[in-house]
Design a protein around this motif. Structure first.
Motif, PDB file in Angstrom:
ATOM      1  N   GLU A 219      18.746   4.967  -5.524  1.00  0.00           N
ATOM      2  CA  GLU A 219      17.746   4.169  -6.239  1.00  0.00           C
ATOM      3  C   GLU A 219      16.365   4.790  -6.329  1.00  0.00           C
ATOM      4  O   GLU A 219      15.524   4.288  -7.065  1.00  0.00           O
ATOM      5  CB  GLU A 219      17.668   2.780  -5.603  1.00  0.00           C
ATOM      6  CG  GLU A 219      18.990   2.016  -5.713  1.00  0.00           C
ATOM      7  CD  GLU A 219      18.882   0.543  -5.381  1.00  0.00           C
ATOM      8  OE1 GLU A 219      17.962   0.174  -4.634  1.00  0.00           O
ATOM      9  OE2 GLU A 219      19.705  -0.234  -5.881  1.00  0.00           O
ATOM     10  N   VAL A 220      16.069   5.865  -5.598  1.00  0.00           N
ATOM     11  CA  VAL A 220      14.753   6.475  -5.715  1.00  0.00           C
ATOM     12  C   VAL A 220      14.691   7.297  -6.996  1.00  0.00           C
ATOM     13  O   VAL A 220      15.705   7.838  -7.453  1.00  0.00           O
ATOM     14  CB  VAL A 220      14.455   7.357  -4.480  1.00  0.00           C
ATOM     15  CG1 VAL A 220      15.230   8.669  -4.528  1.00  0.00           C
ATOM     16  CG2 VAL A 220      12.967   7.624  -4.349  1.00  0.00           C
TER      17      VAL A 220
ATOM     18  N   ARG B 122       0.822  -1.211   0.000  1.00  0.00           N
ATOM     19  CA  ARG B 122       0.000   0.000   0.000  1.00  0.00           C
ATOM     20  C   ARG B 122       0.858   1.264   0.000  1.00  0.00           C
ATOM     21  O   ARG B 122       0.622   2.170  -0.815  1.00  0.00           O
ATOM     22  CB  ARG B 122      -0.963  -0.016   1.201  1.00  0.00           C
ATOM     23  CG  ARG B 122      -1.865   1.220   1.288  1.00  0.00           C
ATOM     24  CD  ARG B 122      -3.030   0.995   2.236  1.00  0.00           C
ATOM     25  NE  ARG B 122      -2.610   0.797   3.603  1.00  0.00           N
ATOM     26  CZ  ARG B 122      -2.858   1.676   4.598  1.00  0.00           C
ATOM     27  NH1 ARG B 122      -3.513   2.794   4.354  1.00  0.00           N
ATOM     28  NH2 ARG B 122      -2.484   1.422   5.822  1.00  0.00           N
ATOM     29  N   PRO B 123       1.876   1.411   0.855  1.00  0.00           N
ATOM     30  CA  PRO B 123       2.699   2.625   0.795  1.00  0.00           C
ATOM     31  C   PRO B 123       3.469   2.777  -0.517  1.00  0.00           C
ATOM     32  O   PRO B 123       3.619   3.891  -1.028  1.00  0.00           O
ATOM     33  CB  PRO B 123       3.658   2.463   1.974  1.00  0.00           C
ATOM     34  CG  PRO B 123       2.967   1.543   2.909  1.00  0.00           C
ATOM     35  CD  PRO B 123       2.210   0.592   2.036  1.00  0.00           C
ATOM     36  N   VAL B 124       3.968   1.661  -1.061  1.00  0.00           N
ATOM     37  CA  VAL B 124       4.711   1.745  -2.319  1.00  0.00           C
ATOM     38  C   VAL B 124       3.806   2.260  -3.439  1.00  0.00           C
ATOM     39  O   VAL B 124       4.191   3.155  -4.208  1.00  0.00           O
ATOM     40  CB  VAL B 124       5.316   0.368  -2.680  1.00  0.00           C
ATOM     41  CG1 VAL B 124       5.877   0.377  -4.102  1.00  0.00           C
ATOM     42  CG2 VAL B 124       6.416  -0.004  -1.688  1.00  0.00           C
ATOM     43  N   VAL B 125       2.600   1.701  -3.548  1.00  0.00           N
ATOM     44  CA  VAL B 125       1.674   2.154  -4.588  1.00  0.00           C
ATOM     45  C   VAL B 125       1.224   3.587  -4.324  1.00  0.00           C
ATOM     46  O   VAL B 125       1.121   4.403  -5.253  1.00  0.00           O
ATOM     47  CB  VAL B 125       0.464   1.197  -4.669  1.00  0.00           C
ATOM     48  CG1 VAL B 125      -0.591   1.742  -5.631  1.00  0.00           C
ATOM     49  CG2 VAL B 125       0.920  -0.189  -5.117  1.00  0.00           C
ATOM     50  N   HIS B 126       0.974   3.918  -3.077  1.00  0.00           N
ATOM     51  CA  HIS B 126       0.561   5.284  -2.743  1.00  0.00           C
ATOM     52  C   HIS B 126       1.651   6.295  -3.122  1.00  0.00           C
ATOM     53  O   HIS B 126       1.340   7.358  -3.690  1.00  0.00           O
ATOM     54  CB  HIS B 126       0.253   5.380  -1.245  1.00  0.00           C
ATOM     55  CG  HIS B 126      -0.091   6.762  -0.790  1.00  0.00           C
ATOM     56  ND1 HIS B 126      -1.345   7.299  -0.935  1.00  0.00           N
ATOM     57  CD2 HIS B 126       0.664   7.740  -0.216  1.00  0.00           C
ATOM     58  CE1 HIS B 126      -1.356   8.536  -0.465  1.00  0.00           C
ATOM     59  NE2 HIS B 126      -0.142   8.819  -0.018  1.00  0.00           N
TER      60      HIS B 126
ATOM     61  N   LEU C 157       9.067   6.582  -6.957  1.00  0.00           N
ATOM     62  CA  LEU C 157       9.264   5.143  -7.135  1.00  0.00           C
ATOM     63  C   LEU C 157      10.529   4.708  -6.413  1.00  0.00           C
ATOM     64  O   LEU C 157      11.609   5.264  -6.643  1.00  0.00           O
ATOM     65  CB  LEU C 157       9.360   4.814  -8.627  1.00  0.00           C
ATOM     66  CG  LEU C 157       9.294   3.347  -9.046  1.00  0.00           C
ATOM     67  CD1 LEU C 157       7.977   2.720  -8.612  1.00  0.00           C
ATOM     68  CD2 LEU C 157       9.459   3.230 -10.561  1.00  0.00           C
ATOM     69  N   PHE C 158      10.375   3.724  -5.546  1.00  0.00           N
ATOM     70  CA  PHE C 158      11.507   3.161  -4.814  1.00  0.00           C
ATOM     71  C   PHE C 158      12.026   1.916  -5.541  1.00  0.00           C
ATOM     72  O   PHE C 158      11.493   1.512  -6.570  1.00  0.00           O
ATOM     73  CB  PHE C 158      11.082   2.787  -3.394  1.00  0.00           C
ATOM     74  CG  PHE C 158      10.608   3.940  -2.566  1.00  0.00           C
ATOM     75  CD1 PHE C 158      11.501   4.797  -1.948  1.00  0.00           C
ATOM     76  CD2 PHE C 158       9.248   4.176  -2.396  1.00  0.00           C
ATOM     77  CE1 PHE C 158      11.063   5.862  -1.176  1.00  0.00           C
ATOM     78  CE2 PHE C 158       8.796   5.227  -1.624  1.00  0.00           C
ATOM     79  CZ  PHE C 158       9.712   6.077  -1.015  1.00  0.00           C
TER      80      PHE C 158
ATOM     81  N   GLU D 204       5.206   3.004 -18.266  1.00  0.00           N
ATOM     82  CA  GLU D 204       6.565   2.859 -17.733  1.00  0.00           C
ATOM     83  C   GLU D 204       6.560   3.058 -16.211  1.00  0.00           C
ATOM     84  O   GLU D 204       7.271   2.365 -15.480  1.00  0.00           O
ATOM     85  CB  GLU D 204       7.494   3.879 -18.385  1.00  0.00           C
ATOM     86  CG  GLU D 204       8.971   3.555 -18.251  1.00  0.00           C
ATOM     87  CD  GLU D 204       9.385   2.398 -19.135  1.00  0.00           C
ATOM     88  OE1 GLU D 204      10.234   1.604 -18.699  1.00  0.00           O
ATOM     89  OE2 GLU D 204       8.862   2.290 -20.261  1.00  0.00           O
ATOM     90  N   ALA D 205       5.761   4.012 -15.730  1.00  0.00           N
ATOM     91  CA  ALA D 205       5.684   4.245 -14.286  1.00  0.00           C
ATOM     92  C   ALA D 205       5.124   3.022 -13.568  1.00  0.00           C
ATOM     93  O   ALA D 205       5.647   2.585 -12.537  1.00  0.00           O
ATOM     94  CB  ALA D 205       4.828   5.472 -14.007  1.00  0.00           C
ATOM     95  N   ALA D 206       4.056   2.449 -14.120  1.00  0.00           N
ATOM     96  CA  ALA D 206       3.447   1.268 -13.498  1.00  0.00           C
ATOM     97  C   ALA D 206       4.394   0.076 -13.522  1.00  0.00           C
ATOM     98  O   ALA D 206       4.344  -0.793 -12.635  1.00  0.00           O
ATOM     99  CB  ALA D 206       2.145   0.915 -14.208  1.00  0.00           C
ATOM    100  N   LEU D 207       5.275   0.039 -14.516  1.00  0.00           N
ATOM    101  CA  LEU D 207       6.200  -1.089 -14.634  1.00  0.00           C
ATOM    102  C   LEU D 207       7.112  -1.187 -13.412  1.00  0.00           C
ATOM    103  O   LEU D 207       7.587  -2.274 -13.076  1.00  0.00           O
ATOM    104  CB  LEU D 207       7.033  -0.940 -15.906  1.00  0.00           C
ATOM    105  CG  LEU D 207       7.806  -2.185 -16.369  1.00  0.00           C
ATOM    106  CD1 LEU D 207       6.856  -3.330 -16.653  1.00  0.00           C
ATOM    107  CD2 LEU D 207       8.640  -1.860 -17.604  1.00  0.00           C
ATOM    108  N   GLY D 208       7.351  -0.051 -12.738  1.00  0.00           N
ATOM    109  CA  GLY D 208       8.148  -0.111 -11.516  1.00  0.00           C
ATOM    110  C   GLY D 208       7.535  -1.016 -10.459  1.00  0.00           C
ATOM    111  O   GLY D 208       8.248  -1.727  -9.748  1.00  0.00           O
ATOM    112  N   VAL D 209       6.216  -1.006 -10.345  1.00  0.00           N
ATOM    113  CA  VAL D 209       5.532  -1.900  -9.401  1.00  0.00           C
ATOM    114  C   VAL D 209       5.445  -3.310  -9.965  1.00  0.00           C
ATOM    115  O   VAL D 209       5.704  -4.302  -9.272  1.00  0.00           O
ATOM    116  CB  VAL D 209       4.135  -1.363  -9.061  1.00  0.00           C
ATOM    117  CG1 VAL D 209       3.333  -2.381  -8.242  1.00  0.00           C
ATOM    118  CG2 VAL D 209       4.248  -0.053  -8.295  1.00  0.00           C
TER     119      VAL D 209
END
Length: 780
Positions: free
Chosen positions: A660-661, A620-624, A632-633, A684-689
């Motif tokens: 890495e951030v 949840r925190p990563v997606v938020h 993006l972490f 591309e942003a969603a690909l990080g998750v």
């Protein structure tokens, strides 16, 4: 261990071994007290006990069904006291995975008489006790834990056949856990530092790595096993590998290692499994360039050696890691888990390269060795050095927090004795391997000019972490982690650190930490950042004077002298909490039991509730952060510290921020940290998750829980979908993470393409390799 057998074992007329008798607390207390009071018995830490205290101690031992005390006699005279115990119940419950037939042992030999030491007596006593464990107590294995400083008893243990396994924290001491297989009594353990490279340890390492390679290369669509009856087959050169496997969502293959066999054209019967031979047979399919094949094979060999050492060393059970320390020592428990990990990066096949470490250095600096070391400290001339600090600390405050005043006084005195002005220098920690192999050689001119000055070892013991460049301060755990450049080749990189990155690292961390602290959603989740609040880099060397073009910037020598300090999670824990690396969730112990399943069992919760709590704290925190702040972490297992309470994940700390951030949208950031802004489109942003969380962490955890019968994979991914919905709806950038599929970004392909530098850190997105599209397990 069953109830002790209270029998006396007479001396053997042939061997002359002492006889063994149950101790009588009333009769023997005064005698044992005299022995314990002798300086030679200081390892027992009972020199101050009087006779009454020793009598009470002996009586407690005899009344405990898991322990027994024994008196050894030679020619009728008492010469030693021994204790045997059940290591599954007493003393070693946190560090030893006890099996039926295991017996623990302590030994106290009487001080030598005034008329001289009896040659060979101690050896005979040790032999008598271990034979007593075998013959009277039915022991298959005898385990001991002498103090690491007690070299004399370690030599005696080795003579009778004990194998040193690893260092552990037990009973308030640093101990050398050692084991004796009673069928090998009298066979000295003389294999030396390469004992782990014997077939009995290397063969299971080969089997595991071959299975993992087949699974991960198949996952990345580099190879395609074919159906073969009720099993699978994979052709690789002149060999064929056959195995059983289950395929989980995200094309995650779990290969049954026991079923894995290899046949070769022209050979009769199966041939041994060999990970290097598998790579050679698949070189074309894997796309490894000829000029880089040798490097990859060397990383495979080093990974095998590491796995063989882990096999020989053993480790705590999954239940022990899930439970934590019985004495409540959260730091020791944290580091038990850190040293136990076998799959810090579960997707990478060549995951433990460490090219540059020798045998002694592996034992000293590899995280799974669980050793301790002290950093070497240098003084670096300020005009060539950048010390960057977080906004909330001054240089004086930084050194006061990280170094004792006595150490600083020693550093200043060293410079003054050389006729140098201490105020013209700043202090600089370097890894001892880096000092010996790189700095003292490559930077010899800088040392000769006294732009760098050797100050000797630092005052604190540190323990290496899964991120091999980072170490936790074991002397003062509340002090910062230290991360330093370490120019060994490991997993597709020479593990340096850039002084240019260090200049802005504290500022990047300040900004990210401020953003996190001000967000009520993240506060509700307990999400925290372990700030890198100080960093230092040296640029006075020749490589920083030869220009700034791409070739010059890429010179490895420019990344050999840098360090940073990162907050420790220890001061931020509350009573009842304990930390563990998230990589632990993917760990299986020596008998194949998973930590994740053990945590679910310990919690008392149903598995779905446990997973839901974990996802709320992690996903949840990563997606938020991505959908609300476009932040993006790199949230893989080594970069997360889970905070557990009663076996349940209550909150997490994110680390490794500065390098890495990345900000993936057009977001204003403070001046000086623009390097972290890399706007990309929504896919591309969603690909990080999708890549770093779904593929990098959750596919492994889902399969472990499913394989162990804890939680079906379909239920796991439904929970993930619900968490994603709750975290992303109504955010500033409403990314859709429940699309039917996504690009399959592959990690091993990066390393196989370039084993020396698999990613350009300044252009990570452009470096990625995709292999088509992957069905999304949380698709609507």
């Amino acid at each position: 261990m069953s109830a002790p057998v209270t029998v006396a074992v007479p001396a053997d007329a042939t061997t002359g071994l002492p006889s063994v008798h149950p101790v009588d607390p009333d009769r023997d207390a005064a005698l044992v007290q005299r022995w314990l009071g002798h300086p030679a018995s200081s390892w027992w830490a009972m020199t101050d006990h009087d006779v009454d205290a020793v009598r009470t101690y002996l009586r407690d031992v005899q009344e405990d069904p898991a322990q027994t005390g024994w008196l050894l006699r030679r020619h009728g005279e008492p010469i030693a006291y021994a204790e045997t115990y059940d290591p599954g119940v007493v003393l070693l419950t946190d560090v030893w995975d006890a099996e039926p037939g295991d017996v623990g042992m302590h030994l106290l030999v009487a001080p030598p008489p005034a008329d001289g030491r009896v040659h060979g007596l101690t050896s005979a006593v040790v032999r008598a006790v271990v034979e007593h464990c075998r013959d009277a107590l039915g022991a298959r294995r005898v385990v001991v834990e002498p103090d690491v400083r007690n070299l004399a008893v370690q030599r005696k243990n080795a003579e009778v056949g004990f194998r040193a396994l690893r260092e552990v924290d037990v009973d308030g001491k640093r101990a050398l856990l050692s084991v004796l297989d009673t069928e090998r009594i009298g066979v000295p353990d003389d294999d030396g530092p390469a004992a782990h490279l014997r077939p009995e340890h290397l063969e299971p390492a080969q089997r595991h790595l071959v299975a993992k390679a087949i699974a991960e290369f198949t996952h990345e669509r580099l190879v395609a096993p074919r159906a073969d009856g009720d099993a699978w087959a994979l052709d690789a050169g002149d060999s064929t590998y056959r195995f059983r496997a289950r395929v989980h969502p995200l094309e995650h293959w779990v290969v049954d290692e026991a079923s894995l066999t290899r046949s070769r054209r022209g050979s009769c019967g199966p041939v041994p499994l060999d990970a290097q031979e598998l790579v050679l047979g698949l070189q074309h399919e894997l796309g490894i360039p000829d000029d880089l094949l040798g490097t990859y094979l060397e990383e495979i060999a080093s990974t095998l050696a590491s796995a063989a050492a882990k096999h020989r060393r053993g480790g705590p059970s999954a239940a022990q890691l899930a439970h934590g320390r019985s004495d409540g020592d959260v730091v020791a428990g944290f580091q038990d888990a850190e040293a136990a990990m076998t799959e810090g990066h579960p997707a990478f096949v060549a995951a433990n390269g460490r090219i540059g470490f020798g045998l002694d250095e592996y034992r000293a600096y590899a995280p799974e060795s669980g050793g301790r070391f002290r950093y070497r400290w240098l003084a670096a001339r300020r005009e060539h050095t950048d010390l960057a600090l977080a906004a909330d600390r001054t240089e004086q405050q930084h050194w006061a927090a990280e170094l004792d005043g006595a150490a600083v006084d020693r550093f200043r005195d060293t410079l003054e004795r050389r006729g140098l002005d201490p105020d013209a220098y700043t202090w600089f920690p370097v890894h001892p391997w880096q000092w010996q192999h790189r700095i003292a050689v490559t930077f010899a001119p800088d040392l000769g000019r006294q732009d760098l000055v050797d100050l000797g070892d630092g005052p604190d013991d540190h323990q290496p972490q899964q991120s091999i460049r980072t170490a936790l301060n074991r002397a003062s755990p509340g002090r910062s982690y230290v991360k330093t450049a370490l120019a060994v080749q490991n997993m597709g990189f020479l593990r340096g650190m850039s002084p240019a990155y260090m200049r802005t690292t504290p500022a990047v961390n300040d900004w990210v930490a401020g953003l996190v602290a001000a967000d009520p959603v993240l506060a509700d989740a307990g999400f925290g950042i372990l700030r890198e609040h100080a960093a230092v880099g040296y640029t006075g060397d020749a490589w920083h004077r030869i220009g700034s073009g791409p070739a010059q910037r890429g010179a490895p020598q420019r990344k050999m002298l840098a360090a940073l300090w990162r907050e420790s999670p220890v001061p931020r824990l509350t009573p009842g909490e304990r930390p563990v690396t998230m990589a632990a969730l993917l760990h299986r112990d020596a008998r194949g039991r998973s930590v994740a399943a053990a945590l679910v069992q310990r919690s008392g919760l149903d598995a779905a509730t446990w997973v839901g709590r974990y996802l709320d704290a992690y996903l949840r925190p990563v997606v938020h952060c991505l959908t609300e702040h476009q932040l993006l972490f790199m949230p893989h297992g080594e970069n997360l510290v889970l905070v557990l309470r009663d076996g349940v994940v209550s909150r997490v700390f994110m680390k490794d921020i500065g390098e890495e951030v990345v900000v993936v949208g057009d977001v204003a950031v403070p001046d000086g940290i623009e390097r972290i802004v890399h706007p990309v489109d929504d896919d591309e942003a969603a690909l990080g998750v999708f890549t770093d969380v779904f593929d990098g962490v959750l596919r492994h955890l889902a399969a472990i829980l499913d394989e162990d019968g804890v939680l079906p994979g379909a239920v796991f991914w439904r929970l993930v979908g619900s968490c994603v919905d709750a975290a992303s709806v109504g955010r500033a950038r409403p990314l859709d993470l429940r699309v039917p599929d996504f690009e399959h970004s592959c990690l091993n392909r990066l390393q196989l393409r370039n084993t020396l530098q698999m990613v350009d850190l300044s252009a990570q997105t452009e470096s990625l390799i995709r292999a088509g599209r992957m069905p999304n397990p949380v698709a609507r």
